[in-house]
Design a protein around this motif. Structure first.
Motif, PDB file in Angstrom:
ATOM      1  N   PRO A  23      -9.880  -2.033   1.244  1.00  0.00           N
ATOM      2  CA  PRO A  23     -11.087  -2.032   2.072  1.00  0.00           C
ATOM      3  C   PRO A  23     -10.825  -1.324   3.399  1.00  0.00           C
ATOM      4  N   PRO A  24     -11.886  -0.967   4.123  1.00  0.00           N
ATOM      5  CA  PRO A  24     -11.719  -0.225   5.381  1.00  0.00           C
ATOM      6  C   PRO A  24     -10.887  -0.969   6.428  1.00  0.00           C
ATOM      7  N   ASN A  25     -10.962  -2.311   6.438  1.00  0.00           N
ATOM      8  CA  ASN A  25     -10.240  -3.072   7.467  1.00  0.00           C
ATOM      9  C   ASN A  25      -8.796  -3.367   7.100  1.00  0.00           C
ATOM     10  N   ALA A  26      -8.313  -2.885   5.990  1.00  0.00           N
ATOM     11  CA  ALA A  26      -6.914  -3.106   5.588  1.00  0.00           C
ATOM     12  C   ALA A  26      -5.998  -2.193   6.386  1.00  0.00           C
ATOM     13  N   SER A  27      -5.001  -2.751   6.990  1.00  0.00           N
ATOM     14  CA  SER A  27      -4.093  -1.947   7.823  1.00  0.00           C
ATOM     15  C   SER A  27      -3.122  -1.177   6.940  1.00  0.00           C
ATOM     16  N   PHE A  28      -2.505  -0.208   7.560  1.00  0.00           N
ATOM     17  CA  PHE A  28      -1.499   0.606   6.880  1.00  0.00           C
ATOM     18  C   PHE A  28      -0.309  -0.247   6.414  1.00  0.00           C
ATOM     19  N   TYR A  29       0.027  -1.241   7.233  1.00  0.00           N
ATOM     20  CA  TYR A  29       1.208  -2.062   6.905  1.00  0.00           C
ATOM     21  C   TYR A  29       0.967  -2.935   5.681  1.00  0.00           C
ATOM     22  N   ILE A  30      -0.305  -3.384   5.485  1.00  0.00           N
ATOM     23  CA  ILE A  30      -0.610  -4.184   4.302  1.00  0.00           C
ATOM     24  C   ILE A  30      -0.564  -3.321   3.055  1.00  0.00           C
ATOM     25  N   THR A  31      -1.193  -2.139   3.135  1.00  0.00           N
ATOM     26  CA  THR A  31      -1.187  -1.258   1.956  1.00  0.00           C
ATOM     27  C   THR A  31       0.221  -0.805   1.602  1.00  0.00           C
ATOM     28  N   ASN A  32       1.024  -0.582   2.625  1.00  0.00           N
ATOM     29  CA  ASN A  32       2.400  -0.143   2.375  1.00  0.00           C
ATOM     30  C   ASN A  32       3.220  -1.254   1.730  1.00  0.00           C
ATOM     31  N   SER A  33       3.022  -2.499   2.191  1.00  0.00           N
ATOM     32  CA  SER A  33       3.763  -3.622   1.603  1.00  0.00           C
ATOM     33  C   SER A  33       3.341  -3.844   0.150  1.00  0.00           C
ATOM     34  N   ILE A  34       2.021  -3.648  -0.165  1.00  0.00           N
ATOM     35  CA  ILE A  34       1.547  -3.799  -1.556  1.00  0.00           C
ATOM     36  C   ILE A  34       2.183  -2.734  -2.433  1.00  0.00           C
ATOM     37  N   THR A  35       2.272  -1.529  -1.896  1.00  0.00           N
ATOM     38  CA  THR A  35       2.899  -0.431  -2.659  1.00  0.00           C
ATOM     39  C   THR A  35       4.353  -0.751  -2.948  1.00  0.00           C
ATOM     40  N   ASP A  36       5.052  -1.284  -1.963  1.00  0.00           N
ATOM     41  CA  ASP A  36       6.479  -1.657  -2.151  1.00  0.00           C
ATOM     42  C   ASP A  36       6.624  -2.733  -3.216  1.00  0.00           C
ATOM     43  N   GLU A  37       5.712  -3.714  -3.213  1.00  0.00           N
ATOM     44  CA  GLU A  37       5.784  -4.789  -4.207  1.00  0.00           C
ATOM     45  C   GLU A  37       5.582  -4.237  -5.622  1.00  0.00           C
ATOM     46  N   LEU A  38       4.583  -3.375  -5.773  1.00  0.00           N
ATOM     47  CA  LEU A  38       4.331  -2.810  -7.108  1.00  0.00           C
ATOM     48  C   LEU A  38       5.489  -1.935  -7.568  1.00  0.00           C
ATOM     49  N   THR A  39       6.042  -1.140  -6.651  1.00  0.00           N
ATOM     50  CA  THR A  39       7.175  -0.290  -7.017  1.00  0.00           C
ATOM     51  C   THR A  39       8.378  -1.140  -7.417  1.00  0.00           C
ATOM     52  N   GLY A  40       8.625  -2.198  -6.662  1.00  0.00           N
ATOM     53  CA  GLY A  40       9.737  -3.092  -7.009  1.00  0.00           C
ATOM     54  C   GLY A  40       9.541  -3.749  -8.354  1.00  0.00           C
ATOM     55  N   PHE A  41       8.278  -4.098  -8.663  1.00  0.00           N
ATOM     56  CA  PHE A  41       7.999  -4.708  -9.960  1.00  0.00           C
ATOM     57  C   PHE A  41       8.288  -3.726 -11.095  1.00  0.00           C
ATOM     58  N   LEU A  42       7.852  -2.469 -10.932  1.00  0.00           N
ATOM     59  CA  LEU A  42       8.062  -1.477 -11.987  1.00  0.00           C
ATOM     60  C   LEU A  42       9.534  -1.113 -12.153  1.00  0.00           C
ATOM     61  N   GLN A  43      10.334  -1.273 -11.095  1.00  0.00           N
ATOM     62  CA  GLN A  43      11.753  -0.942 -11.179  1.00  0.00           C
ATOM     63  C   GLN A  43      12.585  -2.089 -11.764  1.00  0.00           C
ATOM     64  N   SER A  44      12.024  -3.269 -11.829  1.00  0.00           N
ATOM     65  CA  SER A  44      12.780  -4.416 -12.333  1.00  0.00           C
ATOM     66  C   SER A  44      12.847  -4.384 -13.848  1.00  0.00           C
ATOM     67  N   HIS A  45      13.815  -5.086 -14.397  1.00  0.00           N
ATOM     68  CA  HIS A  45      14.007  -5.140 -15.847  1.00  0.00           C
ATOM     69  C   HIS A  45      13.268  -6.320 -16.485  1.00  0.00           C
ATOM     70  N   SER A  46      12.607  -7.107 -15.691  1.00  0.00           N
ATOM     71  CA  SER A  46      11.897  -8.280 -16.231  1.00  0.00           C
ATOM     72  C   SER A  46      10.403  -8.122 -16.000  1.00  0.00           C
ATOM     73  N   ARG A  47       9.854  -6.986 -16.386  1.00  0.00           N
ATOM     74  CA  ARG A  47       8.422  -6.749 -16.239  1.00  0.00           C
ATOM     75  C   ARG A  47       7.678  -7.500 -17.345  1.00  0.00           C
ATOM     76  N   THR A  48       6.766  -8.362 -16.937  1.00  0.00           N
ATOM     77  CA  THR A  48       5.949  -9.119 -17.899  1.00  0.00           C
ATOM     78  C   THR A  48       4.506  -9.125 -17.432  1.00  0.00           C
ATOM     79  N   ILE A  49       3.601  -9.313 -18.387  1.00  0.00           N
ATOM     80  CA  ILE A  49       2.174  -9.343 -18.078  1.00  0.00           C
ATOM     81  C   ILE A  49       1.831 -10.520 -17.136  1.00  0.00           C
ATOM     82  N   PRO A  50       2.360 -11.785 -17.407  1.00  0.00           N
ATOM     83  CA  PRO A  50       2.043 -12.891 -16.483  1.00  0.00           C
ATOM     84  C   PRO A  50       2.521 -12.619 -15.061  1.00  0.00           C
ATOM     85  N   ARG A  51       3.678 -12.040 -14.943  1.00  0.00           N
ATOM     86  CA  ARG A  51       4.190 -11.750 -13.595  1.00  0.00           C
ATOM     87  C   ARG A  51       3.302 -10.719 -12.900  1.00  0.00           C
TER      88      ARG A  51
END
Length: 845
Positions: free
Chosen positions: A16-44
């Protein structure tokens, strides 16, 4: 990685427009970390998407976009090839852009007015028109108004029209994402009472004296919790200490202190429970306001309990007394309360000792008087010692010593002097006066000091009076001097005369009981008979005893004989004649002086034998020239004997007059024996002489003249009489001063001989005894010559004359050795540097 960049572009599209750069960047880091892990599951991934949705706060009209975002992410779970992921993300990004361009809602891309680096950069570029062509005075304070329109991204929109404003977001709306997962204050208030009492809870677990605060509590609230939880940690610490000290053996003062601290812990816990159940506390600030003072007090209690383990009870009492005048009123009140409770118990210690001489073993570690089970000598009889390090700071050392002596003297009077009636009256008198003291008043210390001084004077004065009147303290001092320190010369002379035949025998043939009759006869025939059949029922003379030292079976009786004076309690507590620790000063002095008396006796005996022998030779005129030669040699040798005798007289007189008598007079002066302890009305000071005469110091007035003024027997009270410890110390000093004199000391060496004076003198004694033995033998030979002449046995006479001449030369040779020894001795005395010894050296020349 390209995957991270692609994910970042997608997250920016859905944010959304009011989302700061730091929030979007932290979400990107979380998703990247999830994709790099070896325990990727649908529930997670579903849990992760739910968290992202919470952070971004996506409104309901964006559900289509959000569904597209989820469709992009779920296939990535099964992909392992990064290139395949990048390709899928490119397709998803293009699809998402298409949806966003076709929708009628406000674009969600980087064109929003949210706070992010791209918009800030664009905002900076758009603001350049304010900075174009600055004047040369641009940096002057006069041109600062040119910079007034440079604003932040969100505030600079005031220059744009209503159609240009993208979003009307408030500051409250901006911070909602940050507080969406925080714990509500009302939930904290439900759990915090447990923590304030040091009890662990689900929200605030306590482990190893550490209270764990959850991460989702705001910093402002966390700061308040830190202030409040101080009380919980202190309460937990103090409670554990109290529980521990309930099961260990501690002193009464510490027990009383623990009870007082426990009372406050109960008050604090009651206050916490009351606040928790009353329902009037609606915020942490209100709770802290109510607990501010109790927590401040807990700090003081914690400080005291921290000192509890490292300080004794008396030290804690002194600390509390000092803190009564602390600048902080809270500390003053707490310490004053503690002090008042503990001083009452400590005052009980004082009263038990002052009134009954009682010392309980339970408070021996925190009282300045303690029992000494291993002591010897003076403290062996009354086994209590004065422990200076345990003196409380609010009592002077002089007063505490008097307290110590009052109880010790009380034990002395009751247990050894058996003055039970006086002790009972004494206890009753001062018990009432001590009970009237208020140990909580400000003047308590001064009142206690005054009362102790008065009590001390009375009991010391009475103990001194009892020793003098009931146990003949002064008379026994004179007996010790007369008997053991050779003060009665005639008594020693009678002993020599009556025991000569016994003392000439070897030790193995002697028995101690053989001297009992000799002592009795010597007392009857000497000046000591003046003390017989007096009011003391021969108490003084019955203490005289004679015994043989255990020094070897081949010695003569002269070498092992000694006199003793047997003293039992209570006198043995102040006159250490037969002390338990084996120190025998009187025996040491007696054995040294015994050598003088032994030499005197044999010299006098030899002198009488010589005079008798010379008279016998002079009566026989038949062999006048021959007799004259014998008597001439005897007379010359008698002169040598007389010179030796004169030396012995001089040195003996010096020991008796300038060492023993001088120190004895000093002892009498220190003991105040020139004063009458309990003067009766009409009595005056007097001096008793050895010959029985009495000299009065003043005029004896009629008794009635004094009674009319109300003066009674006990009106005169001196304040400088020695107590029982002083008596013991003064008597010890008297003996030590004698044995410490240079002529007695075994350490003071002569300058020339490099030998102690006492050892040099003993060597001279040995030479004198050899001279006397040879001289006595010479007299026996001369007497044998006299007999043989009368019998006209010429052959025997010639043999005896030859032996007489040989023995004469040996005697002269021994005398020369004596002269050399005395010369060295006199030289040492002269060059010692002591004026008294220099005078003695002139006397001995």
């Amino acid at each position: 990685m390209d995957v991270h960049r692609k994910l970042g572009l997608i997250v920016k599209l859905i944010a959304p427009p009011n989302a700061s750069f730091y929030i979007t960047n932290s979400i990107t880091d979380e998703l990247t970390g999830f994709l790099q892990s070896h325990s990727r599951t649908i529930p997670r991934l579903e849990s992760l998407i739910f968290g992202i949705k919470s952070k971004l706060g996506v409104p309901a009209q964006h559900e289509t976009i959000w569904k597209t975002f989820e469709d992009i992410l779920f296939p990535l779970v099964s992909m392992n090839d990064p290139n395949e992921m990048i390709l899928h993300l490119d397709q998803g990004h293009q699809h998402l852009q298409t949806i966003l361009h076709t929708t009628k809602s406000v674009p969600l891309g980087t064109t929003s007015m949210s706070l992010n680096p791209e918009n800030l950069e664009n905002h900076s570029n758009n603001s350049r028109d304010h900075l174009m062509s600055p004047s040369v005075y641009a940096e002057s304070f006069e041109t600062l108004d040119k910079f007034s329109d440079r604003r932040s991204l969100m505030s600079s929109v005031h220059n744009y029209g209503p159609s240009e404003i993208i979003d009307n977001t408030t500051l409250k709306d901006l911070i909602i994402p940050y507080y969406s997962n925080t714990v509500p204050e009302k939930d904290i208030l439900k759990s915090i009472p447990y923590t304030l009492l040091g009890i662990t809870s689900e929200m605030f677990p306590v482990a190893n004296d550490i209270i764990i605060i959850p991460f989702n509590i705001p910093n402002a609230i966390s700061g308040q919790l830190h202030l409040l939880f101080e009380g919980g940690l202190i309460y937990r610490n103090i409670s554990s200490r109290i529980e521990y000290y309930k099961h260990v053996n501690i002193s009464p003062l510490k027990q009383a202190l623990v009870l007082e601290v426990e009372k406050y812990m109960n008050i604090y816990s009651g206050l916490v429970n009351q606040l928790a159940t009353s329902g009037h506390i609606g915020s942490l600030s209100a709770l802290y306001t109510n607990l501010y003072d109790p927590i401040i007090q807990l700090r003081t209690y914690y400080f005291i309990m921290h000192k509890f383990q490292i300080l004794r009870g008396d030290e804690i009492l002194s600390l509390l007394n000092a803190l009564k005048t602390h600048g902080d009123k809270s500390i003053q009140n707490i310490c004053s309360k503690f002090y008042h409770n503990l001083i009452h118990l400590y005052f009980k210690y004082l009263k038990d000792w002052l009134l009954l001489g009682k010392l309980d073993d339970t408070y021996k570690d925190e009282f300045f008087i303690k029992r000494d089970e291993t002591s010897t000598g003076f403290n062996f009889i009354i086994p209590f010692i004065f422990d200076k390090p345990r003196i409380p700071k609010f009592l002077p050392e002089n007063t505490t010593y008097k307290i110590y002596m009052i109880g010790k003297t009380y034990i002395f009077i009751t247990d050894f002097c058996k003055e039970l009636q006086w002790a009972n009256d004494f206890t009753k008198k001062y018990s009432y006066r001590y009970e009237s003291l208020d140990c909580f008043s400000a003047s308590f210390s001064n009142q206690l000091i005054d009362l102790v001084n008065e009590q001390y004077l009375e009991i010391v004065k009475y103990s001194y009076f009892i020793l003098k009147s009931k146990f003949y303290y002064e008379e026994i001092l004179y007996m010790l001097k007369d008997v053991l320190l050779m003060g009665r010369c005639d008594f020693m002379d009678v002993i020599f005369l009556k025991s000569e035949s016994i003392l000439n025998q070897q030790v193995k043939r002697l028995r101690n009981y053989a001297f009992t009759r000799i002592l009795q006869e010597s007392i009857e025939e000497s000046s000591l008979r003046s003390v017989l059949r007096k009011n003391d029922n021969n108490f003084l003379v019955e203490k005289i005893d004679a015994r043989l030292l255990n020094m070897g079976q081949d010695l003569l009786g002269w070498d092992v004989f000694t006199l003793d004076y047997v003293i039992h309690p209570p006198l043995s507590t102040v006159l250490n004649v037969n002390r338990i620790d084996g120190r025998k000063e009187y025996l040491q002095i007696f054995n040294f002086l015994w050598r003088f008396k032994r030499i005197d006796f044999f010299n006098n005996k030899s002198m009488l034998d010589t005079k008798k022998l010379i008279r016998s030779f002079k009566k026989n005129t038949q062999f006048s020239p021959f007799n004259k030669d014998i008597t001439s040699k005897l007379s010359k040798l008698s002169l040598l004997r007389s010179e030796i005798q004169q030396f012995n007289y001089k040195i003996e007189n010096y020991y008796l007059q300038f060492v023993i008598e001088k120190n004895f007079k000093s002892l009498l002066n220190d003991l105040q024996l020139n004063k009458n302890t309990y003067k009766t009305a009409g009595t005056i000071d007097s001096t008793n002489f050895v010959n029985g005469n009495i000299r009065f110091e003043g005029i004896l007035k009629p008794k009635n003249d004094l009674l009319m003024f109300g003066i009674t027997d006990n009106d005169h009270i001196a304040d400088d009489y020695p107590n029982i410890e002083n008596l013991n110390e003064l008597h010890n000093k008297f003996l030590n001063d004698i044995l410490g004199h240079k002529l007695f000391s075994s350490t003071e060496e002569g300058k020339h001989s490099k030998q102690p004076y006492s050892r040099s003198l003993i060597f001279i004694f040995e030479e004198i005894l050899q001279f006397i033995d040879h001289y006595s033998s010479l007299c026996e030979i001369a007497y044998n010559i006299f007999l043989q002449i009368n019998l006209q046995n010429n052959s025997e006479v010639n043999t005896s004359i030859e032996l007489f001449n040989t023995r004469s030369h040996e005697t002269i040779h021994i005398f020369k050795r004596f002269k050399r020894a005395t010369y060295m001795y006199i030289t040492d005395l002269r060059d010692d540097g002591d004026n008294e010894l220099a005078q003695l050296s002139r006397m001995l020349r």
